[in-house]
Design an enzyme around this catalytic site. Sequence first.
Site, PDB file in Angstrom:
ATOM      1  N   HIS B 262       0.606  -1.147   0.102  1.00  0.00           N
ATOM      2  CA  HIS B 262      -0.061  -0.126  -0.053  1.00  0.00           C
ATOM      3  C   HIS B 262       0.690   1.040   0.001  1.00  0.00           C
ATOM      4  CE1 HIS B 262       0.286  -0.317   4.397  1.00  0.00           C
ATOM      5  NE2 HIS B 262       0.289   0.769   4.360  1.00  0.00           N
ATOM      6  N   ASP B 298       0.662  -7.944   2.776  1.00  0.00           N
ATOM      7  CA  ASP B 298       0.981  -6.365   2.171  1.00  0.00           C
ATOM      8  C   ASP B 298       2.298  -6.093   2.021  1.00  0.00           C
ATOM      9  OD1 ASP B 298       0.649  -3.881   1.574  1.00  0.00           O
ATOM     10  OD2 ASP B 298      -0.882  -3.474   3.002  1.00  0.00           O
ATOM     11  N   SER B 371       3.960   2.089   8.093  1.00  0.00           N
ATOM     12  CA  SER B 371       3.904   0.770   7.223  1.00  0.00           C
ATOM     13  C   SER B 371       5.312   0.517   6.573  1.00  0.00           C
ATOM     14  CB  SER B 371       2.795   1.024   6.420  1.00  0.00           C
ATOM     15  OG  SER B 371       1.543   1.043   7.010  1.00  0.00           O
TER      16      SER B 371
END
Lengths: 110, 456
Positions: B262, B298, B371
């Site tokens: 992402h 992810d 992240s």
Amino acid sequence: MRRQWGSAMRAAEQAGCMVSASRAGQPEAGPWSCSGVILSRSPGLVLCHGGIFVPFLRAGSEVLTAAGAVFLPGDSCRDDLRLHVQWAPTAAGPGGGAERGRPGLCTPQC
Amino acid sequence: ASLEPGPPAPSRGRPLQPRLPAELLLLLSCPAFWAHFARLFGDEAAEQWRFSSAARDDEVSEDEEADQLRALGWFALLGVRLGQEEVEEERGPAMAVSPLGAVPKGAPLLVCGSPFGAFCPDIFLNTLSCGVLSNVAGPLLLTDARCLPGTEGGGVFTARPAGALVALVVAPLCWKAGEWVGFTLLCAAAPLFRAARDALHRLPHSTAALAALLPPEVGVPWGLPLRDSGPLWAAAAVLVECGTVWGSGVAVAPRLVVTCRHVSPREAARVLVRSTTPKSVAIWGRVVFATQETCPYDIAVVSLEEDLDDVPIPVPAEHFHEGEAVSVVGFGVFGQSCGPSVTSGILSAVVQVNGTPVMLQTTCAVHSGSSGGPLFSNHSGNLLGIITSNTRDNNTGATYPHLNFSIPITVLQPALQQYSQTQDLGGLRELDRAAEPVRVVWRLQRPLAEAPRSKL
């Protein structure tokens, strides 16, 4: 925790204190209070946060953001400012003077 | 509030001293603190950031909040008027101050403050909280030690050298866009004392003698090193920018960075990777692999055009131990405004499917922008996983930074090693074929009950 912090904990607890500010004759209007660090016990010298002094500034809080304002002398605050410091003794010493609780904070059952 | 002296009460078993009258000697601020504060928290401080100790729903007027903001980096030097008993009292240990920049990111810190200030000091006086030095911008420091309203002005101390004063609490709580950010804002002590000495010498009254009472900076008399380079892994995170999106990443080889899908969602996309420590560099790369949208892992892999020199390449962990002390390094909250932040906690859960770890949970604070950042074991310094998310309650909209999820490095390591050695993406593509039980875990669903078998 004690193994890692041992002597640091002792130093921290010896240096910690609480500072309260109130108006002369109007204790119900405060006190404003914060934490502080004892720099010297005798003579007594303490460094604490400045936020509790805002209500007492003669020139209002704007003086804190005035260009070039790095420090303000003690008489920047009004004469009715009353300050108290409370700390723990370095060794077993005379006690007393603890404040009673006041409404506003409670311990709800979880 | 009762301000009258009450009966003697023990402070957690110790007698408290009576309250001593004091006088304000001077108010002082650290100019460099303000410069960094403006850079980090921006002009829209009032819009996005709040440093109020009051809860969001409390009635705090705009004027009160403006006053609090103006006073944020101000401190007060007080002279305490002692009675005979206090004068005769033992003086207590001498304090020393840690020089600015001497404490590395990730170093453990101890905060000592009195939550709620004057409320119930016999219970709350000198309450301790510990964390690490999370980030540094000049004299503006951040710690993840959890502090409460009333601890403003409390001292922050190092474990090594033991008990050196490193900073004072400026704001115990900070909020961004209505969300609590698990950082406590600090002002380094050393520049504050320099400002205090300077002010005491410039004041018209004879206060100059007080300057001699201010504690010295840690130096030769302590016989301890001034600077500690800190844990190597604290410099391991890189900033990854892909168009307008940014996040964190970690170098697993000199030209290979792992981040989240992402953050860098499209294969072949151009990505700028920035490293801030030990020196600031920016290197272009391209996404060579990103898991499919349907994949529970992810992950994206970025190949760089040049080597990331001097950035430590972490050793991947092979085992995970629930309860072990861990740290997350990432560019959450502040992005490029300053280097990566370190937050500390424990490995709170290792979720396994068929005996294989597929998800890690920690109690470290993880914010938006972290992240892709690395999760390290404090004990071994090994890379445990890649941070992918924190938690949001969709019903209330609340975000929980201290509940977060990472992909175990053991899931990725064989495929990364294969790609690094042969440029073969086969192992990475296998991630897209994660089994259904793994998908169930990452969807935060309950494992499916085994279908009842027919007895016929």
